[in-house]
Design an enzyme around this catalytic site. Structure first.
Site, short mmCIF file in Angstrom:
data_model
loop_
_atom_site.label_atom_id
_atom_site.label_comp_id
_atom_site.label_asym_id
_atom_site.label_seq_id
_atom_site.Cartn_x
_atom_site.Cartn_y
_atom_site.Cartn_z
N GLY B 244 0.84 -1.20 0.00
CA GLY B 244 0.00 0.00 0.00
C GLY B 244 0.86 1.25 0.00
N THR B 472 3.84 -6.33 6.24
CA THR B 472 4.70 -5.99 7.36
C THR B 472 5.07 -7.19 8.22
OG1 THR B 472 2.68 -5.56 8.57
CG2 THR B 472 3.72 -3.69 7.52
N ARG B 629 11.61 -2.49 21.08
CA ARG B 629 11.84 -3.93 21.01
C ARG B 629 11.42 -4.44 19.64
NH1 ARG B 629 14.23 -8.36 21.91
NH2 ARG B 629 13.42 -9.97 23.30
N ASN B 632 9.94 -9.45 15.69
CA ASN B 632 10.38 -10.51 14.79
C ASN B 632 11.61 -10.03 14.02
OD1 ASN B 632 10.72 -12.16 12.42
ND2 ASN B 632 8.65 -12.94 12.70
N LYS B 634 13.30 -11.29 11.71
CA LYS B 634 13.33 -11.53 10.26
C LYS B 634 12.45 -10.52 9.51
CE LYS B 634 13.45 -15.80 8.84
NZ LYS B 634 13.23 -17.17 8.27
N GLU B 706 8.11 3.03 8.47
CA GLU B 706 8.46 4.22 7.69
C GLU B 706 9.89 4.71 7.93
OE1 GLU B 706 4.97 6.19 6.98
OE2 GLU B 706 3.93 4.66 8.10
#
Lengths: 165, 744
Positions: B244, B472, B629, B632, B634, B706
């Site tokens: 998007g 995301t 924090r 994930n 990856k 962003e």
């Protein structure tokens, strides 16, 4: 779909299943797959051959299905992402894309994987630079390029995919 | 707290990866929900920039085999009139009601819809509709002398757009070192690879909309308003969205048009925008001209800062590119002026594009900082250190967690900053080599979010919330959060998102989803734990204070292990709990707090420029980020790769041209609007400081969609200057900007 005067009859094999279809001569291979056969794994990103999301294999070679008229596909063998693997039985390239996070939104991914599989059969050099070049017809706006290269290289080198890498 | 977690922070592969790699993930245009095949719709768009429609000639269309209907403003009130600010329940990209009147305000405005049984017919018919217009004077050129100029007061976050503190003029009069320059950034388009698509299926007074949207709840409220329905009669489904970057954030007229057509025709209607439609139907980043003035004393300490932004808006879209907001908060400076002007032009509407304001704004500010460092004879990193502050300059609050100095240190080390030489002096073979850097930052936002959690008889946890994963990694992040709280594996968690009927959550924008769901998931997990403990007591178990563990088919706590089949007897429903939070952070009307919340980072770039041809390459970029924090490792790294890649595009490639006479975008295709391809992207080096911000939410995450393209274009531009001695103050930087002046 009933045949009418301005329709054409084609026969083609898609993922090893033979189809006899009456088509509008304006229909692209991409729209035939998606709208007539509900094979929606192949995506439309630009419809102008500029993004690579619609990449499929025709007679073993990668083509842009949005630039391929279905009328010219009489007698060909088509392979789409649906003919590569399933969620329960992944192809090693699909496994490698997951392990290396070679996608984010996933919309270009079918095309990336179809291109990557074709690259395995094409005469590209062994290094990453060759893969970057070979995969540059497939745009990933999310920017997964380094991960895509890593996935393709891993499969090319025949390494075991470490799913927790 | 959860630093020792077995799942938080781990590089867990995406739980939706098997669907996405096999073509079985269904995006909006892939959905086949009903027996009836949807009718295909194609937009008819205005070809003039200003005027009124006097009629449509459909003579070439009527006889087409399979043509069904043409809809326009001549078909009566298809859509309820939407007066800005409407009822406050949704945010729309444009303030006008489609098909309401004969008025045209820009080229590409939706003025009609062709519906046909087959896509080929709809496309042919849309081309064959002849529109008759009465044109009126249009203001298209940026310097149109009679264009209305506005000074908007607030950005859509509620932040002030006109800021003044201290006395800039007095400080400038006394300054020993000043720089003043004007920087420009071009029109840019989001270009997600999935075009926007809407499939509308009515059942009586209820409509299901499969919409490519970054916000299902916002979309639901927009469609409900436009269709005069109770929001309960609208369901928006968006389980997968093909990117998007902002253009699917607010809702746009095409979603309403598709829903209206399906209602009129009493049949499912599928409207997929073409790539060309995408350039005028769902926003762009507007062109900006930014004048930046900086003054510093001999130690490099800023004494005055002025950042004036000139941009534009369409007659019907109120987006402002808020370039100066970063400048108002980032560096310590007592004398500051930030202003934003917008001209009203007959151009398509703007909208947020990844880091709206921050991305073009930091190109100007961080280029100016580089120019100031040059003037002072100071290392650019050192200049930034000397102006570092632990206080938010806008409001005097302390940052909740800020480790920007560490980002500079780590980034400088990783890129090999010590190799940097004087401008235009570093040569390797045919290449001129340079290094540049910039600061990155992005606000921490949170919005109200509710979550439903369910524990099944087979030990599966279900988490449900109306948020969406636009790439995301949210599916995976939600599974990890729930797994963490019940000390189990993400594999035992099923994630249900992408459905406006679920408990409401934020739209996927402003890097705010993870932080928003973190607070809601934590609360729902607490409620479910209490419910489970009560249930255990009720069935006669004695509990200690040890945490609950969902362990396969059993619920454990301490030495106690109870089979799920005993906890939830045959025929009993699964155990459900709801939790959430109404707290708002970062927006007007937010929680009263003595802290400010922002993410920070430092971007470094190395460029190599061919001395004969001026070709610019970016062999390496390093980004070091302080984003709280990481949930994930990856998917977080992937987002950073993506943002830095966006930065390469912004710095060196991306630009949409508008023709000032006709108001048309000249290059609305991926063949002529260049985005980075695989061969353009080389080593991208990412480090996350991974320091939790528990003041922001219980998982300590801030947000990271962003920030990685903030500062990226300035870092590259500054590296180009370091390589060549040529300062380019506009984007994108192309070889023709360098050819004449390249050092031989």
């Amino acid at each position: 779909m009933a045949a009418s005067a301005n329709q054409l009859r084609i026969n083609l094999a898609i993922n090893d299943t033979v189809h006899g279809l009456d088509i509008d001569p304006r229909t692209t291979l991409l729209d035939l797959l998606r709208e007539t056969l509900d094979l929606t794994g192949t995506k439309k990103g630009c419809n102008h051959g500029q993004c690579g999301a619609c990449t499929v294999h025709v007679n073993g070679q990668r083509v842009l299905s949005c630039l391929t008229l279905a009328a010219l596909c009489d007698g060909v063998q088509v392979r789409t992402i649906e003919g590569i693997g399933t969620p329960d039985d992944l192809h090693p390239m699909q496994d490698a894309f997951i392990a290396h996070d070679g996608f984010q939104c996933g919309y270009c991914t079918s095309g990336q994987i179809m291109s990557a599989l074709a690259v395995l059969e094409e005469p590209w050099g062994p290094d990453a630079a060759a893969i970057k070049e070979a995969m540059s017809g497939n745009i990933c706006r999310c920017g997964a390029y380094p991960n895509i290269v890593a996935a393709v290289q891993e499969v090319r080198k025949g390494l075991e995919v470490d799913r927790n890498a | 707290m959860n630093l020792e977690s077995k799942v938080i922070g781990k590089p867990v592969s995406r739980v939706d990866g098997r669907l996405k790699t096999t073509g079985t993930a269904q995006y909006s245009a892939d959905q086949r929900p009903s027996e009836d095949r949807p009718m295909h719709a194609v937009l008819v768009k205005s070809g003039i920039p200003s005027g009124r429609i006097t009629g449509f000639d459909l003579s070439a269309v009527q006889g087409m085999d399979g043509f069904v209907r043409f809809l326009s403003h001549l078909d009566g009130a298809l859509i309820r009139s939407i007066k800005n600010p409407a009822d406050g329940s949704f945010a729309a990209g444009e303030e006008y009601t489609p098909f309401e009147s004969d008025r045209v305000d820009f080229v590409g405005q939706h003025i009609g819809l062709v519906v046909a049984r087959a896509l080929e017919t709809a496309e042919a018919a849309a081309k064959a509709v002849v529109v008759k217009y009465e044109a009126s004077t249009a203001r298209i050129a940026f310097d149109s002398p009679d264009a209305e100029v506005r000074q908007p007061i607030l950005y859509n976050t509620g932040e002030e757009l006109q800021v003044s503190r201290g006395d800039v003029d007095a400080a400038l009069a006394k300054a020993t070192h000043t720089v003043q320059a004007t920087y420009t950034t071009p029109i840019e388009h989001h270009n997600p690879i999935e075009p926007s698509a809407t499939l509308a299926v009515w059942d009586g007074d209820h409509v299901t909309v499969y919409d490519a949207t970054q916000g299902s709840v916002n979309d639901k409220n927009y469609v409900a308003f436009g269709m005069s329905l109770d929001p309960e009669n609208v369901r928006v489904l968006n389980p997968f969205i093909g990117g998007g970057f902002g253009c699917k954030g607010f809702t746009w007229p095409h979603s309403l048009i598709a829903a209206a057509a399906a209602r009129v025709l009493d049949a499912p209607v599928l409207l997929v925008l073409s790539r060309k439609d995408m350039y005028t139907s769902c926003g762009h980043r507007p062109y900006t001209e930014q004048e930046v003035t900086l003054a510093a004393d001999t130690d490099g300490v800023l004494t005055a800062t002025r950042h004036l932004t000139d941009s534009y808006r369409s007659p019907v879209g109120d987006h402002v590119e808020p370039c100066g907001l970063t400048t108002a908060m980032l560096y310590r400076c007592d004398n500051l002026e930030v202003a934003h002007n917008v001209r009203v032009l007959n151009r398509p509407s703007g909208t947020p594009l990844r880091s709206p304001g921050e991305a073009p704004g930091t190109f100007a500010l961080e280029s100016a900082m580089d120019e100031l460092a040059e003037k002072l004879g100071m290392d650019p990193v050192e200049l930034r250190r000397r102006n570092h502050t632990d206080i938010d300059q806008r409001n005097g609050r302390k940052w909740s967690s800020k480790h920007l100095l560490d980002c500079y240190d780590r980034g400088a080390e990783r890129i090999g900053w010590a190799r940097r030489r004087a401008p235009g002096t570093w040569r390797e073979g045919k290449d001129l080599v340079g290094l540049g850097m910039a600061t990155a930052c992005y606000p921490g936002y949170r919005t109200p979010t509710q979550t439903r959690l369910t524990l099944d008889r087979d030990g599966t946890l279900h988490v449900a919330v109306a948020v969406q994963d636009i790439g995301t990694g949210l599916y995976t992040v939600l599974a990890q959060m729930v797994a963490d709280r019940f000390r189990t594996s993400p594999d035992t968690v099923r994630v249900l998102i992408g459905d406006s009927d679920l408990p409401p959550g934020p739209l996927a924008g402003g890097s705010m989803t993870t932080a928003s769901v973190a607070a809601a998931v934590d609360d729902a997990c607490r409620v479910l734990s209490e419910t489970l403990r009560a249930r255990l007591v009720k069935i006669g178990k004695t509990l200690g204070n040890e945490p609950l563990v969902v362990d396969g088919g059993a619920l454990r706590t301490g030495a106690l292990s109870v089979p799920m089949t005993e906890l939830i007897p045959t025929g009993s429903p699964a155990i459900a709990a709801e939790g959430g939070t109404n707290d708002i952070y970062g927006f007007a009307g937010g929680v009263e707090t003595d802290k400010s919340f922002y993410s920070f980072g430092a971007i470094f770039a190395e460029v190599r420029i061919d001395r004969d041809y001026g070709i610019i390459r970016v062999p390496k970029m390093t980004g070091v980020f302080d984003v709280g924090r990481v949930i994930n490792a990856k998917t977080a790294r992937s987002q950073m790769l993506g943002g830095m890649t966006f930065g390469i595009g912004m710095a060196l490639m991306e630009e949409t041209f508008i023709d000032d006479k006709t108001g048309r975008f000249v290059n609305p295709s991926l063949g002529e609007y260049y985005v980075p391809v695989n061969a353009d992207v080389h080593e991208l080096d990412v480090e996350m400081l991974d320091i939790p911000d528990y003041d922001f939410n219980p998982f300590g995450a801030r947000g990271l969609g962003e920030i990685s393209n903030v500062g990226a274009s300035a870092a590259i531009a500054n590296a180009v200057y370091n390589a060549t001695g040529i300062r380019v103050r506009h984007l994108p930087i192309r070889l023709d900007d360098l050819l004449e002046g390249l050092p031989r």
